[in-house]
Structure formats: structure tokens, C-alpha cells
Design a protein around this motif. Structure first.
Motif, PDB file in Angstrom:
ATOM      1  N   ILE A   1       0.835  -1.203   0.000  1.00  0.00           N
ATOM      2  CA  ILE A   1       0.000   0.000   0.000  1.00  0.00           C
ATOM      3  C   ILE A   1       0.874   1.259   0.000  1.00  0.00           C
ATOM      4  O   ILE A   1       0.632   2.208  -0.757  1.00  0.00           O
ATOM      5  N   ALA A   2       1.906   1.270   0.848  1.00  0.00           N
ATOM      6  CA  ALA A   2       2.808   2.419   0.906  1.00  0.00           C
ATOM      7  C   ALA A   2       3.531   2.617  -0.425  1.00  0.00           C
ATOM      8  O   ALA A   2       3.722   3.756  -0.887  1.00  0.00           O
ATOM      9  N   ALA A   3       3.954   1.507  -1.071  1.00  0.00           N
ATOM     10  CA  ALA A   3       4.655   1.606  -2.346  1.00  0.00           C
ATOM     11  C   ALA A   3       3.732   2.163  -3.434  1.00  0.00           C
ATOM     12  O   ALA A   3       4.144   3.031  -4.229  1.00  0.00           O
ATOM     13  N   LEU A   4       2.474   1.718  -3.480  1.00  0.00           N
ATOM     14  CA  LEU A   4       1.549   2.217  -4.496  1.00  0.00           C
ATOM     15  C   LEU A   4       1.174   3.672  -4.238  1.00  0.00           C
ATOM     16  O   LEU A   4       0.982   4.450  -5.184  1.00  0.00           O
ATOM     17  N   ASN A   5       1.088   4.069  -2.983  1.00  0.00           N
ATOM     18  CA  ASN A   5       0.873   5.485  -2.677  1.00  0.00           C
ATOM     19  C   ASN A   5       2.028   6.327  -3.202  1.00  0.00           C
ATOM     20  O   ASN A   5       1.832   7.442  -3.711  1.00  0.00           O
ATOM     21  N   SER A   6       3.247   5.799  -3.076  1.00  0.00           N
ATOM     22  CA  SER A   6       4.417   6.492  -3.604  1.00  0.00           C
ATOM     23  C   SER A   6       4.345   6.608  -5.122  1.00  0.00           C
ATOM     24  O   SER A   6       4.716   7.634  -5.699  1.00  0.00           O
ATOM     25  N   ALA A   7       3.857   5.568  -5.794  1.00  0.00           N
ATOM     26  CA  ALA A   7       3.735   5.607  -7.251  1.00  0.00           C
ATOM     27  C   ALA A   7       2.756   6.686  -7.695  1.00  0.00           C
ATOM     28  O   ALA A   7       2.975   7.369  -8.700  1.00  0.00           O
ATOM     29  N   TYR A   8       1.672   6.859  -6.941  1.00  0.00           N
ATOM     30  CA  TYR A   8       0.679   7.876  -7.271  1.00  0.00           C
ATOM     31  C   TYR A   8       1.021   9.243  -6.673  1.00  0.00           C
ATOM     32  O   TYR A   8       0.292  10.202  -6.899  1.00  0.00           O
ATOM     33  N   GLU A   9       2.108   9.300  -5.885  1.00  0.00           N
ATOM     34  CA  GLU A   9       2.561  10.534  -5.245  1.00  0.00           C
ATOM     35  C   GLU A   9       1.469  11.141  -4.366  1.00  0.00           C
ATOM     36  O   GLU A   9       1.168  12.327  -4.422  1.00  0.00           O
ATOM     37  N   VAL A  10       0.850  10.279  -3.563  1.00  0.00           N
ATOM     38  CA  VAL A  10      -0.152  10.735  -2.598  1.00  0.00           C
ATOM     39  C   VAL A  10       0.261  10.262  -1.216  1.00  0.00           C
ATOM     40  O   VAL A  10       0.957   9.249  -1.073  1.00  0.00           O
ATOM     41  N   ALA A  11      -0.162  10.988  -0.209  1.00  0.00           N
ATOM     42  CA  ALA A  11       0.127  10.600   1.170  1.00  0.00           C
ATOM     43  C   ALA A  11      -0.944   9.634   1.655  1.00  0.00           C
ATOM     44  O   ALA A  11      -2.070   9.611   1.142  1.00  0.00           O
ATOM     45  N   GLU A  12      -0.601   8.838   2.652  1.00  0.00           N
ATOM     46  CA  GLU A  12      -1.564   7.926   3.271  1.00  0.00           C
ATOM     47  C   GLU A  12      -2.393   8.734   4.259  1.00  0.00           C
ATOM     48  O   GLU A  12      -2.071   8.829   5.443  1.00  0.00           O
ATOM     49  N   GLY A  13      -3.477   9.325   3.751  1.00  0.00           N
ATOM     50  CA  GLY A  13      -4.298  10.182   4.595  1.00  0.00           C
ATOM     51  C   GLY A  13      -5.300   9.433   5.447  1.00  0.00           C
ATOM     52  O   GLY A  13      -5.966  10.030   6.296  1.00  0.00           O
ATOM     53  N   ARG A  14      -5.436   8.136   5.226  1.00  0.00           N
ATOM     54  CA  ARG A  14      -6.381   7.363   6.026  1.00  0.00           C
ATOM     55  C   ARG A  14      -5.848   7.177   7.437  1.00  0.00           C
ATOM     56  O   ARG A  14      -4.629   7.039   7.626  1.00  0.00           O
ATOM     57  N   PRO A  15      -6.716   7.178   8.442  1.00  0.00           N
ATOM     58  CA  PRO A  15      -6.254   6.920   9.813  1.00  0.00           C
ATOM     59  C   PRO A  15      -5.548   5.573   9.902  1.00  0.00           C
ATOM     60  O   PRO A  15      -5.771   4.685   9.081  1.00  0.00           O
ATOM     61  N   PHE A  16      -4.692   5.432  10.935  1.00  0.00           N
ATOM     62  CA  PHE A  16      -3.910   4.211  11.077  1.00  0.00           C
ATOM     63  C   PHE A  16      -4.804   2.984  11.128  1.00  0.00           C
ATOM     64  O   PHE A  16      -4.526   1.979  10.466  1.00  0.00           O
ATOM     65  N   TRP A  17      -5.901   3.072  11.911  1.00  0.00           N
ATOM     66  CA  TRP A  17      -6.759   1.912  12.062  1.00  0.00           C
ATOM     67  C   TRP A  17      -7.419   1.542  10.732  1.00  0.00           C
ATOM     68  O   TRP A  17      -7.620   0.362  10.422  1.00  0.00           O
ATOM     69  N   LYS A  18      -7.741   2.573   9.939  1.00  0.00           N
ATOM     70  CA  LYS A  18      -8.395   2.298   8.665  1.00  0.00           C
ATOM     71  C   LYS A  18      -7.419   1.694   7.659  1.00  0.00           C
ATOM     72  O   LYS A  18      -7.779   0.782   6.895  1.00  0.00           O
ATOM     73  N   ALA A  19      -6.167   2.196   7.659  1.00  0.00           N
ATOM     74  CA  ALA A  19      -5.156   1.618   6.766  1.00  0.00           C
ATOM     75  C   ALA A  19      -4.902   0.147   7.115  1.00  0.00           C
ATOM     76  O   ALA A  19      -4.766  -0.704   6.225  1.00  0.00           O
ATOM     77  N   GLN A  20      -4.849  -0.152   8.428  1.00  0.00           N
ATOM     78  CA  GLN A  20      -4.672  -1.542   8.848  1.00  0.00           C
ATOM     79  C   GLN A  20      -5.869  -2.395   8.454  1.00  0.00           C
ATOM     80  O   GLN A  20      -5.727  -3.554   8.043  1.00  0.00           O
ATOM     81  N   PHE A  21      -7.065  -1.804   8.596  1.00  0.00           N
ATOM     82  CA  PHE A  21      -8.280  -2.527   8.215  1.00  0.00           C
ATOM     83  C   PHE A  21      -8.287  -2.827   6.716  1.00  0.00           C
ATOM     84  O   PHE A  21      -8.681  -3.924   6.296  1.00  0.00           O
ATOM     85  N   VAL A  22      -7.859  -1.860   5.894  1.00  0.00           N
ATOM     86  CA  VAL A  22      -7.796  -2.076   4.445  1.00  0.00           C
ATOM     87  C   VAL A  22      -6.823  -3.209   4.117  1.00  0.00           C
ATOM     88  O   VAL A  22      -7.119  -4.081   3.296  1.00  0.00           O
ATOM     89  N   ALA A  23      -5.650  -3.212   4.783  1.00  0.00           N
ATOM     90  CA  ALA A  23      -4.664  -4.273   4.549  1.00  0.00           C
ATOM     91  C   ALA A  23      -5.230  -5.641   4.930  1.00  0.00           C
ATOM     92  O   ALA A  23      -5.096  -6.615   4.173  1.00  0.00           O
ATOM     93  N   LEU A  24      -5.887  -5.721   6.103  1.00  0.00           N
ATOM     94  CA  LEU A  24      -6.478  -6.988   6.534  1.00  0.00           C
ATOM     95  C   LEU A  24      -7.597  -7.432   5.586  1.00  0.00           C
ATOM     96  O   LEU A  24      -7.703  -8.606   5.235  1.00  0.00           O
ATOM     97  N   ALA A  25      -8.437  -6.466   5.174  1.00  0.00           N
ATOM     98  CA  ALA A  25      -9.546  -6.793   4.281  1.00  0.00           C
ATOM     99  C   ALA A  25      -9.033  -7.308   2.944  1.00  0.00           C
ATOM    100  O   ALA A  25      -9.599  -8.254   2.371  1.00  0.00           O
TER     101      ALA A  25
END
Length: 265
Positions: free
Chosen positions: A94-118
Motif C-alpha cells: 500500500i505504501a509503495a503504491l501510494n508512492s507511485a501515485y505521489e499521494v500521502a496515506e491520509g487514512r487513519p492508522f486503524w483504517k489503513a490496517q483494516f484495508v490491509a487486513l480486508a
């Protein structure tokens, strides 16, 4: 963009996290289908078709050791821990693809973890569903051949269908990752070029890498008993590199078409 975003360095980072996540992910998968041994064999069969032989032997030996010595009382806790550990690899992607799109991970920590688990759970269900369809569909070919004859033709058609279903699972899995992993709003059509590149290149790279390992096994002279582990790491590095470049392709095509990256959060 590949040079600017340090794609090769990112791929090395992904290879490390993929190695940490691979075996917990297999624990999750194989525990979920422990009551269906035939489906388990199908998943390991397709894994052996993608991975180099030396890397496959590591995984098969590990599977035999883990499931021969597991304790029934710790399975539920181990499954939860394995699910969390497997999400570390998805978090790195997820972090690598955000870097490719040149966007920051603006989602809260819990939501980013939830997306990874999902995403991990979705990919597991996709693999299990596809493997189950292939496994339970295999007896249909002999039955159909017994009714109408043409055994060899039907056998070949069944083999083609199996490979097409395996390819379809790979395409859908890549598309799900490119759509939901980066913190960017996009449509299915905009990730198609990266998905096609990733799937085709991944299959070709795995095949050519296996040929190289087979006919030029110089790594044994260099790394000795660690040679198989190095092969597994190199294969994971290639997988991470290809997936990252696929994200870069999607990002550059969207940018060239005037589609500004809009963050989900």
C-alpha cells in the motif's frame, strides 16, 4: 517515474516484507481449508507453477513441518496472529503504491490496517474459491468423456480451462489490489493497463527465472545451503518490482490523460 521513486529500492523493501508475510499467509489459507485436503493440494500445485522449484521445495517442507507439529489449542490464536503478520506485506505494498501515485496515506492508522487486513482476507477467499472450483470441477471431465467419448480432447479442454481459471484468479487479485490498496479514487478501467502488465510480466519473469535457476545454478556455489532462500528472496523481489511498476504505469497513464489523483481521505 521509476527512477524518481526509487523503484528498485522499494522492490527490495517489498521483498523483505513479502518474505515475512508469505508463511503467515499460507498458515491462514491452509487452516481455512484444512477440512478440504484436495483443495489444499490444488493451491500448492498452482503455487509450484508460479514459484521456482527451489523456492517451492522450501514452502512444501515448511508446510509438512508446520502441520505435522501444530497444536490444536493454539490454532485460533495462531490464525489471528498469522492474519496480522500477513497484513504487514500488504501494508508495505500500500505504501509503495501510494508512492507511485505521489499521494500521502491520509487514512487513519486503524483504517489503513483494516484495508490491509480486508485485502488479505479477500485474496484468501479468492484463492480458496478458485481452487475449490478447479478441484470439484476436475471429476466432470472424466464423467463427460465417459458419456460422449473423445477422452483426450476433453482432457485437453479441461486442462486449458484449469489454466484459464488460474489466470483469471491472478487478474482479479491484481485488479483488487490496484483498486483498493492505494489511497486514490479510481475506476476499474484505469487500472487495466497495470494489471495486464503485472500479470503477463509476472508469468514470463517466473518462467524465465525458473529456466535460469535450472540451467545456470551458480547460486549454489556462492551461497551454499542458503541458495534456496536466496532464490525465494529474488523471486519475491521480482514480484514486488513488477507490481510496483504496474502501479507506476497506471499512475502515468492517468496523469497523461489529465486525471488528477484524488485521495480517498
Amino acid at each position: 517515474a521509476i527512477r524518481r521513486h526509487n523503484c528498485l529500492g522499494r522492490a527490495a523493501e517489498l521483498a523483505f516484507y513479502f518474505l515475512l508475510a508469505l508463511f503467515p499467509l499460507l498458515i491462514v489459507l491452509l487452516n481455512l481449508i484444512s477440512f478440504m485436503p484436495s483443495v489444499q493440494e490444488t493451491i500448492l500445485f498452482w503455487l509450484s507453477r508460479l514459484m521456482p522449484p527451489d523456492a517451492t521445495r522450501i514452502v512444501e517442507t515448511w508446510v509438512q513441518n508446520v502441520f505435522a507439529n501444530r497444536s490444536g489449542g493454539l490454532i485460533s490464536f495462531g490464525l489471528l496472529f498469522s492474519l496480522w503478520a500477513a497484513s504487514t506485506g500488504m501494508g508495505a505494498l500500500i505504501a509503495a503504491l501510494n508512492s507511485a501515485y505521489e499521494v500521502a496515506e491520509g487514512r487513519p492508522f486503524w483504517k489503513a490496517q483494516f484495508v490491509a487486513l480486508a485485502l488479505i482476507i479477500a485474496l484468501c477467499l479468492l484463492v480458496i474459491g478458485g481452487a475449490a472450483l478447479i478441484t470439484f470441477g476436475d471429476p466432470l471431465a472424466p464423467a463427460l468423456a465417459g458419456l460422449i467419448g473423445y477422452e483426450k480432447t476433453i482432457e485437453r479442454i479441461g486442462l486449458v480451462i484449469r489454466y484459464l481459471m488460474g489466470l483469471a484468479m491472478l487478474v482479479i487479485g491484481m485488479a483488487v489490489i490496484y483498486i483498493f490498496a492505494p489511497n486514490v479514487r479510481q475506476r476499474w478501467t484505469w487500472v487495466a493497463p497495470g494489471v495486464l502488465f503485472a500479470v503477463i510480466t509476472f508469468i514470463l519473469a517466473s518462467y524465465l527465472f525458473s529456466l535460469y535457476i535450472q540451467y545456470a545454478p551458480s547460486y549454489n556455489a556462492t551461497y551454499g545451503s542458503l541458495g534456496a532462500v536466496v532464490v525465494l528472496m529474488l523471486w519475491l523481489y521480482l514480484m514486488g518490482l513488477i507490481m510496483y511498476i504496474g502501479g507506476e504505469i497506471n499512475s502515468e497513464i492517468a496523469s497523461a490523460a489529465g486525471k488528477r489523483a484524488v485521495r480517498k481521505e
